[in-house]
Write a protein that holds these residues in place. Structure first.
Motif, PDB file in Angstrom:
ATOM      1  N   ALA A 127      78.759  26.060  85.168  1.00 39.53           N
ATOM      2  CA  ALA A 127      79.641  26.692  84.177  1.00 39.53           C
ATOM      3  C   ALA A 127      79.036  27.993  83.661  1.00 39.53           C
ATOM      4  N   MET A 128      77.718  28.016  83.490  1.00 38.59           N
ATOM      5  CA  MET A 128      77.042  29.240  83.040  1.00 38.59           C
ATOM      6  C   MET A 128      77.215  30.355  84.058  1.00 38.59           C
ATOM      7  N   PHE A 129      77.071  30.025  85.344  1.00 42.85           N
ATOM      8  CA  PHE A 129      77.234  31.030  86.396  1.00 42.85           C
ATOM      9  C   PHE A 129      78.621  31.670  86.320  1.00 42.85           C
ATOM     10  N   VAL A 130      79.638  30.810  86.260  1.00 42.10           N
ATOM     11  CA  VAL A 130      81.011  31.314  86.242  1.00 42.10           C
ATOM     12  C   VAL A 130      81.290  32.109  84.971  1.00 42.10           C
ATOM     13  N   ASN A 131      80.819  31.600  83.839  1.00 43.44           N
ATOM     14  CA  ASN A 131      81.102  32.270  82.580  1.00 43.44           C
ATOM     15  C   ASN A 131      80.345  33.591  82.449  1.00 43.44           C
ATOM     16  N   THR A 132      79.208  33.704  83.116  1.00 45.40           N
ATOM     17  CA  THR A 132      78.481  34.973  83.112  1.00 45.40           C
ATOM     18  C   THR A 132      79.340  36.081  83.714  1.00 45.40           C
ATOM     19  N   VAL A 133      80.026  35.760  84.801  1.00 47.56           N
ATOM     20  CA  VAL A 133      80.927  36.735  85.421  1.00 47.56           C
ATOM     21  C   VAL A 133      82.039  37.116  84.445  1.00 47.56           C
ATOM     22  N   GLN A 134      82.576  36.121  83.744  1.00 44.67           N
ATOM     23  CA  GLN A 134      83.633  36.411  82.779  1.00 44.67           C
ATOM     24  C   GLN A 134      83.150  37.335  81.666  1.00 44.67           C
ATOM     25  N   VAL A 135      81.938  37.102  81.199  1.00 46.71           N
ATOM     26  CA  VAL A 135      81.394  37.945  80.130  1.00 46.71           C
ATOM     27  C   VAL A 135      81.243  39.388  80.605  1.00 46.71           C
ATOM     28  N   VAL A 136      80.780  39.567  81.823  1.00 49.17           N
ATOM     29  CA  VAL A 136      80.663  40.919  82.377  1.00 49.17           C
ATOM     30  C   VAL A 136      82.043  41.572  82.476  1.00 49.17           C
ATOM     31  N   MET A 137      83.048  40.797  82.891  1.00 51.02           N
ATOM     32  CA  MET A 137      84.417  41.327  82.955  1.00 51.02           C
ATOM     33  C   MET A 137      84.924  41.681  81.561  1.00 51.02           C
ATOM     34  N   LEU A 138      84.540  40.912  80.564  1.00 49.71           N
ATOM     35  CA  LEU A 138      84.947  41.189  79.187  1.00 49.71           C
ATOM     36  C   LEU A 138      84.361  42.511  78.706  1.00 49.71           C
ATOM     37  N   PHE A 139      83.077  42.721  78.960  1.00 50.45           N
ATOM     38  CA  PHE A 139      82.451  43.984  78.566  1.00 50.45           C
ATOM     39  C   PHE A 139      83.031  45.154  79.356  1.00 50.45           C
ATOM     40  N   ALA A 140      83.313  44.926  80.641  1.00 49.16           N
ATOM     41  CA  ALA A 140      83.900  45.990  81.461  1.00 49.16           C
ATOM     42  C   ALA A 140      85.267  46.399  80.918  1.00 49.16           C
ATOM     43  N   ALA A 141      86.053  45.416  80.504  1.00 45.99           N
ATOM     44  CA  ALA A 141      87.380  45.713  79.948  1.00 45.99           C
ATOM     45  C   ALA A 141      87.256  46.498  78.652  1.00 45.99           C
TER      46      ALA A 141
ATOM     47  N   LEU B 169      74.723  36.140  76.866  1.00 45.51           N
ATOM     48  CA  LEU B 169      74.255  35.121  77.813  1.00 45.51           C
ATOM     49  C   LEU B 169      73.348  34.109  77.124  1.00 45.51           C
ATOM     50  N   ILE B 170      72.553  34.557  76.169  1.00 42.62           N
ATOM     51  CA  ILE B 170      71.694  33.626  75.407  1.00 42.62           C
ATOM     52  C   ILE B 170      72.572  32.637  74.635  1.00 42.62           C
TER      53      ILE B 170
END
Length: 610
Positions: free
Chosen positions: A306-320, A228-229
């Protein structure tokens, strides 16, 4: 095959223009009104037909009470198909295929309304937490659709006014968009509520995230915060990843800016959600709706949104990635090692910034793979999510049957047809008949991205480079000739990458040694699939852009390499081999990849400042 675009055909008609002028409206606005009236008329006609059909169908086959119940359900739930119609109108793409698809989708919503005694009672049965999440998500999705609808139609009206050199007449698009969003909200709320009910069932029944230790959560939390940073520092200084003037090919051959500006995550009929991702918005919007809503409520700027939306994507990436570790049956220590390794690969770091569609597709693919490894076949909704977010994932349809293709081929094949038709039915329910209607032209268009003009030697060069680039940064830099604007591109691959060859050989060895593990066989099968798609078909080789497919296609190489080390550790009884090698490789990869990512970000800041 050229698509029949009703907007173009009708708005250029002199008769329509004359009629619009008579009412002091723009031609697109008049067309919109005609379309809405037509939809209402179509709904009324279908409602009447469904009632008649129900009476006739159940008159002899079902008891009188059942027939009465069907008709009563339709009357009691009359608002549901109207809400569905409003949602599909907000997403309207005035092509013949979409218009037919909308009629089919409305008919499907009528059938659904006839099956449920009371939709209001049904939604009230869900837990309050689910209802709150569903309401907020629905508000975010409908807000997004309202904005998209208004921008699309008002822009069309302004263009026509400029072309005709007359003042912009009365435009009711804003009112229509808001009214449509309000009416559509219940249908979206119902869909989201149903979605999360099914998702929580799948996650709970299969213990997807069970067994995570506190130490693991701390490590994963640190890794996510670091990601996120990187997002915040990059997005606040450059708009190259989400909102630049040039919407294509700024970073590699990505479409990130076009996808974000078009709100690909929630726009059902966006041009990016084509045959490749026919249901992408359906299976991405439930995750993105709330961040989008919060961004709008707090008046977030484009970078923050864009940061809000991409934060969700990053969490999905780690979850995968975590689901991959669970699929491999790793203990907590090895899971941490695996997660650390994935976080230091160039692919992971790159997709932390790239707002492409591949993270969502990767999440659904890995969830589907995990369920196959756990229970032989995935749940239907997971297969739909995987195939809907990237159609190539429908290869997993092969695992949907409980029958053996060798011993019961006919039954197995019948199941394949059955589940395949179910997927098509889901597409029809969500108004994606246009994808089927324009199938020949879609296939013709997509074939232009394959490697028909690329020699087999060049495909081999790119494929071996692709294997290596999953782990370490590719040879890339500033390019002024690839496209019309300055961009960051991979340099042309002119020889075989021997590191990629070495990795491929080790993967083959790992497959042989770990053939008793289902996760190894699944990963090996996926490697074979990458050979077919990237080397055989040559997908993306025309653009020399395989790096963008590394997340979706490359995970199997890391899985098999990790399992090879695990086999050596077990065979030689060398304790802590995996932790030592994982930390060492992570440090080495970070030393290579982090500077490469910084170089790319510095390029973006220099030429595309926020």
């Amino acid at each position: 095959m050229e698509r029949i675009n009703l907007t173009t055909a009708w708005t250029t008609s002199s008769k329509v223009a004359e009629l619009a002028n008579a009412f002091h409206l723009t031609a697109p606005t008049l067309l919109l009104i005609i379309g809405l009236v037509g939809c209402v008329a179509g709904f009324c006609a279908m409602y009447s037909l469904i009632i008649t059909w129900a009476n006739q169908l159940f008159k002899e086959r079902m008891p009188e009470q059942r027939k009465t119940e069907i008709v009563a359900n339709l009357k009691r739930n009359w608002y549901f198909p109207i809400s569905a119609m409003a949602f599909f109108c907000l997403n309207v793409s005035l092509t013949l295929g979409y218009f037919i698809g909308m009629l089919i989708a409305i008919a499907a919503s009528l059938i659904e309304a006839s099956r449920i005694p009371s939709i209001l009672d049904f939604v009230k049965q869900h837990r309050k937490g689910f209802q709150v999440v569903a309401i907020l998500t629905a508000l975010g999705i409908c807000w997004s659709e309202q904005v998209s609808f208004y921008e699309r139609w008002s822009a069309s009206a302004k263009v026509q006014a400029l072309q005709s050199m007359v003042p912009i007449p009365i435009d009711i698009t804003g009112f229509v968009s808001v009214f449509g969003a309000v009416v559509a909200s219940f249908f979206v709320y119902f869909c989201i509520l149903t979605f999360w009910k099914e998702m929580m069932r799948v996650i709970s029944e299969n213990s997807v995230f069970d067994g995570v230790t506190i130490a693991e959560m701390i490590v994963y939390g640190i890794l996510i915060i670091a990601s996120l940073i990187l997002i915040v520092t990059s997005f606040s200084q450059t708009d190259a990843f989400y909102g630049a003037e040039y919407i294509y090919d700024i970073i590699y051959t990505s479409d990130s800016t076009a996808l974000v500006k078009g709100n690909i995550y929630m726009a059902l009929s966006n041009s990016g959600n084509d045959l490749r991702q026919p249901l992408f918005a359906v299976f991405a919007a439930p995750f993105i709706g709330i961040p989008y809503l919060f961004g709008k409520l707090f008046g977030a700027s484009a970078p923050v949104q864009a940061m809000f939306v991409n934060t969700v994507q990053v969490v999905m990436l780690f979850a995968a990635n975590f689901m991959l570790s669970k699929m491999m049956k790793l203990n907590p220590v090895k899971r941490v090692c695996f997660m650390l390794l994935t976080s230091c690969t160039y692919t992971h770091l790159l997709f932390t910034l790239m707002m492409e569609q591949y993270i969502v597709a990767y999440f659904w693919l890995i969830l589907c793979m995990f369920l196959i490894s756990e229970k032989q076949r995935p749940d239907r909704i997971v297969l739909w999510g995987a195939g809907g977010t990237l159609l190539t994932s429908m290869i997993l349809l092969l695992f949907m049957s409980e029958k053996s293709p060798r011993r019961n081929f006919k039954e197995w094949f019948a199941d394949m047809v059955k589940y395949g038709l179910e997927f098509v039915a889901v597409m029809l329910i969500f108004c994606r008949f246009d994808v089927i209607f324009y199938l020949p032209s879609n296939i013709s268009y997509l074939c232009s991205f394959t490697g028909k003009t690329v020699s087999i030697a060049e495909k081999i060069y790119q494929y071996t480079e692709f294997i290596r680039n999953y782990f370490a940064a590719p040879d890339a830099g500033v390019n002024t000739t690839a496209v019309e604007h300055i961009s960051w591109q991979m340099n042309t691959v002119t020889s075989i990458n021997f590191i990629g060859i070495a990795i491929l050989l080790l993967v083959i060895v790992s497959t042989v040694l770990n053939r008793s593990k289902k996760s190894s066989l699944l990963a090996a099968g996926w490697v074979v699939f990458t050979v077919v798609m990237l080397l055989g078909v040559g997908w993306g080789t025309k653009e020399n852009g395989l790096i963008l497919y590394s997340l979706y296609f490359g995970w199997a190489f890391l899985v098999l390499l990790f399992q090879l080390v695990e086999w050596v550790e077990n065979k030689l009884n060398i304790k802590f081999l995996i932790p030592v090698l994982s930390v060492g490789c992570s440090v080495a990869l970070a030393a290579i990849n982090i500077p490469a990512i910084f170089d790319m970000v510095n390029f973006a800041i220099t030429y595309f400042p926020a």
